[in-house]
Design an enzyme around this catalytic site. Structure first.
Site, PDB file in Angstrom:
ATOM      1  N   HIS A  14      41.673  29.560  38.163  1.00  0.00           N
ATOM      2  CA  HIS A  14      42.499  30.308  37.198  1.00  0.00           C
ATOM      3  C   HIS A  14      42.990  29.333  36.120  1.00  0.00           C
ATOM      4  CE1 HIS A  14      45.599  33.710  36.496  1.00  0.00           C
ATOM      5  NE2 HIS A  14      45.655  32.875  35.459  1.00  0.00           N
ATOM      6  N   HIS A  16      43.042  29.142  31.796  1.00  0.00           N
ATOM      7  CA  HIS A  16      42.745  29.730  30.478  1.00  0.00           C
ATOM      8  C   HIS A  16      42.347  28.604  29.533  1.00  0.00           C
ATOM      9  CE1 HIS A  16      44.674  33.641  31.460  1.00  0.00           C
ATOM     10  NE2 HIS A  16      45.414  32.890  32.255  1.00  0.00           N
ATOM     11  N   PRO A 104      37.312  36.416  24.307  1.00  0.00           N
ATOM     12  CA  PRO A 104      36.405  36.311  23.152  1.00  0.00           C
ATOM     13  C   PRO A 104      37.188  36.594  21.865  1.00  0.00           C
ATOM     14  CG  PRO A 104      35.401  37.590  24.905  1.00  0.00           C
ATOM     15  CD  PRO A 104      36.837  37.373  25.303  1.00  0.00           C
ATOM     16  N   ARG A 105      37.061  35.687  20.916  1.00  0.00           N
ATOM     17  CA  ARG A 105      37.919  35.735  19.725  1.00  0.00           C
ATOM     18  C   ARG A 105      37.057  35.679  18.478  1.00  0.00           C
ATOM     19  NH1 ARG A 105      40.999  31.111  17.725  1.00  0.00           N
ATOM     20  NH2 ARG A 105      40.357  29.920  19.550  1.00  0.00           N
ATOM     21  N   ASP A 145      42.464  41.143  26.852  1.00  0.00           N
ATOM     22  CA  ASP A 145      43.898  40.956  26.607  1.00  0.00           C
ATOM     23  C   ASP A 145      44.590  42.318  26.728  1.00  0.00           C
ATOM     24  OD1 ASP A 145      46.423  40.818  24.996  1.00  0.00           O
ATOM     25  OD2 ASP A 145      45.750  38.760  24.648  1.00  0.00           O
ATOM     26  N   GLY A 175      47.125  38.380  29.371  1.00  0.00           N
ATOM     27  CA  GLY A 175      47.966  38.672  28.217  1.00  0.00           C
ATOM     28  C   GLY A 175      49.393  39.002  28.598  1.00  0.00           C
ATOM     29  N   HIS A 202      45.368  39.632  36.250  1.00  0.00           N
ATOM     30  CA  HIS A 202      46.748  39.172  36.369  1.00  0.00           C
ATOM     31  C   HIS A 202      47.546  40.316  36.994  1.00  0.00           C
ATOM     32  CE1 HIS A 202      45.341  35.997  33.847  1.00  0.00           C
ATOM     33  NE2 HIS A 202      46.502  35.391  33.883  1.00  0.00           N
ATOM     34  N   GLU A 205      52.893  39.987  37.458  1.00  0.00           N
ATOM     35  CA  GLU A 205      53.352  38.706  36.915  1.00  0.00           C
ATOM     36  C   GLU A 205      54.821  38.771  36.511  1.00  0.00           C
ATOM     37  OE1 GLU A 205      50.748  37.998  33.642  1.00  0.00           O
ATOM     38  OE2 GLU A 205      51.287  35.889  33.591  1.00  0.00           O
ATOM     39  N   ASP A 284      46.593  27.528  35.677  1.00  0.00           N
ATOM     40  CA  ASP A 284      46.871  28.530  34.645  1.00  0.00           C
ATOM     41  C   ASP A 284      46.717  27.936  33.233  1.00  0.00           C
ATOM     42  OD1 ASP A 284      47.308  31.115  33.925  1.00  0.00           O
ATOM     43  OD2 ASP A 284      49.443  31.135  34.335  1.00  0.00           O
TER      44      ASP A 284
HETATM   45  P1  IMP Z   1      42.219  31.990  25.770  1.00  0.00           P
HETATM   46  O1  IMP Z   1      41.928  33.277  26.414  1.00  0.00           O
HETATM   47  O2  IMP Z   1      41.268  30.893  26.108  1.00  0.00           O
HETATM   48  O3  IMP Z   1      42.403  32.120  24.282  1.00  0.00           O
HETATM   49  O4  IMP Z   1      43.606  31.475  26.372  1.00  0.00           O
HETATM   50  C1  IMP Z   1      44.870  31.898  25.923  1.00  0.00           C
HETATM   51  C2  IMP Z   1      45.202  33.297  26.359  1.00  0.00           C
HETATM   52  O5  IMP Z   1      45.259  33.378  27.770  1.00  0.00           O
HETATM   53  C3  IMP Z   1      46.595  33.767  25.907  1.00  0.00           C
HETATM   54  O6  IMP Z   1      46.576  34.335  24.643  1.00  0.00           O
HETATM   55  C4  IMP Z   1      46.962  34.798  26.963  1.00  0.00           C
HETATM   56  O7  IMP Z   1      46.462  36.063  26.626  1.00  0.00           O
HETATM   57  C5  IMP Z   1      46.213  34.325  28.178  1.00  0.00           C
HETATM   58  N1  IMP Z   1      47.110  33.699  29.138  1.00  0.00           N
HETATM   59  C6  IMP Z   1      47.340  32.399  29.351  1.00  0.00           C
HETATM   60  N2  IMP Z   1      48.229  32.226  30.337  1.00  0.00           N
HETATM   61  C7  IMP Z   1      48.566  33.452  30.758  1.00  0.00           C
HETATM   62  C8  IMP Z   1      49.452  33.928  31.764  1.00  0.00           C
HETATM   63  O8  IMP Z   1      50.132  33.204  32.481  1.00  0.00           O
HETATM   64  N3  IMP Z   1      49.533  35.271  31.882  1.00  0.00           N
HETATM   65  C9  IMP Z   1      48.821  36.143  31.133  1.00  0.00           C
HETATM   66  N4  IMP Z   1      47.976  35.725  30.188  1.00  0.00           N
HETATM   67  C10 IMP Z   1      47.858  34.399  30.007  1.00  0.00           C
HETATM   68 ZN    ZN Z   2      46.786  33.274  33.779  1.00  0.00          ZN
END
Ligand code: IMP
Ligand code: ZN
Length: 342
Positions: A14, A16, A104-105, A145, A175, A202, A205, A284
């Site tokens: 897990h 990100h 995906p962005r 998200d 998200g 998730h 949370e 995380d």
């Molecule tokens: P990305 O998906 O690689 O852009 O990583 C950042 C994104 O991960 C953030 O914009 C959040 O949507 C998500 N994210 C990161 N940590 C958490 C969390 O603890 N809970 C929920 N979403 C998270």
């Molecule tokens: Zn997370």
């Protein structure tokens, strides 16, 4: 002698991508961008996200991405540079199996589509996996998200299916837990499952995302794993154990962000460790909370008095819940059997 968690082979399930980028890496990207574009006006990451600051809570945490990190990592070179840096940091911490996740962005002003973004990340994973002497195997999970529309979630699933053969193994729901209604994603997640992708979500949370309605909806998706698992009643815990759903627990993140009451020793890891389901200690967002996976294992050992046998059981239990084939599971079992640090 206490077990050396920095050389312990570890499995990270897990993490990100954008939250795993170190401050130093963000700073290096900022310097590169500033020298290439003299009018690049974004604040230095070392001021925007001060070194040592880890007390982000659920209110201050999410804007870090939308209003800062995404502005900085907003072209293919910075996305590739940061992805390779994240992969290498996990490898240096003796992670041997990594399931990285990212949303995906699309970046329209750079001409970057969501699929180009996913390809850039997969290129880095492929290159990193192929490096000689690298014992870490990485794959990718694509995140929906909670702020996405149902159509955007379907797009993420389309991408996950399209890139399955290149190493996308699952779909995640992430998200801001205060946003969105998960029910609108039920169809997209069902389609992902039908296509043979694994599901992780998730789960519970924050109080806002822990209503009975939301949690039963998520369990109805039959996720393979769930993350955080904080505000969960006894009845739901029993259901999770019955369905043998793996749990991804993020101790430092939950403590620093005050998502739980109390400190490390009060974390619900204490409940889940004896429950019979696979428990994956996870970082995380190591770029934000600054606690690498080796530190998460050290925290668990110290605050829950784990002996070496219990650490080995914890580690081998994680193997059962990875999103990979039997061959990878066997490789990891062999690594634990041959590790000389027990
Ligand atoms: P990305 O998906 O690689 O852009 O990583 C950042 C994104 O991960 C953030 O914009 C959040 O949507 C998500 N994210 C990161 N940590 C958490 C969390 O603890 N809970 C929920 N979403 C998270
Ligand atoms: Zn997370």
């Amino acid at each position: 002698m206490p077990l050396d968690t920095s050389s312990l082979p570890k499995v990270e399930l897990h993490a990100h991508l954008s939250g795993s980028i170190s401050r130093d890496c963000l700073h290096a990207i900022w310097e590169q961008r500033r020298s290439a574009q003299p009018h690049f006006a974004l604040q230095d990451p070392l001021d925007a996200i001060p070194p040592g600051k880890v007390d982000y809570d659920l209110k201050t945490f999410f804007p870090l991405f939308s209003s800062y990190i995404y502005e900085l990592c907003s072209d293919i070179p910075s996305i590739k540079y940061s992805t390779l840096s994240v992969l290498e940091s996990f490898r240096l911490d003796c992670v041997v199996h990594l399931e990285l996740r990212t949303t995906p962005r699309a970046i329209p002003d750079q001409g970057v589509s969501r699929s180009a973004y996913v390809e850039a990340v997969l290129d880095c994973i492929q290159e990193h996996n192929a490096r000689p002497g690298n014992a870490m195997r990485s794959n990718l999970i694509l995140s929906v998200d909670r702020r996405n529309s149902a159509a955007e979630a379907e797009d993420v699933v389309d991408l996950a299916i399209a890139y399955k053969s290149r190493g996308v193994v699952g779909v995640d729901l992430c998200g801001d837990p205060a946003k969105g209604n998960v029910r609108i994603f039920s169809k997209a997640f069902a389609r992902a499952k039908d296509a043979g992708l694994k599901l992780t979500v998730h789960f519970a949370e924050a109080p806002a995302s822990s209503t009975d309605e939301e949690l039963w909806t998520l369990l109805n998706w039959q996720p393979d794993r769930i993350g955080h698992v904080i505000h969960v009643k006894e009845e739901l815990r029993k259901e999770i154990v019955k369905q043998k759903i793996g749990v991804e627990l993020c101790i430092s993140c939950n403590v620093h962000a005050k998502m739980i009451t109390g400190s490390f020793q009060d974390h619900h890891f204490g409940w889940w460790r004896g429950s019979g389901v696979g428990v994956a200690l996870s970082t995380d967002d190591v770029g934000v909370f600054c606690s690498p996976l080796s530190a998460e294992y050290a925290i668990a050992i110290e605050h829950f008095n784990l002996n070496n046998r219990e650490v080995k059981e914890l580690c081998t239990g994680v193997i059962d819940i990875i999103f990979a084939d039997e061959e990878e599971k066997e490789r990891l079992r062999r690594l634990y059997d041959s590790w000389d640090g027990w």
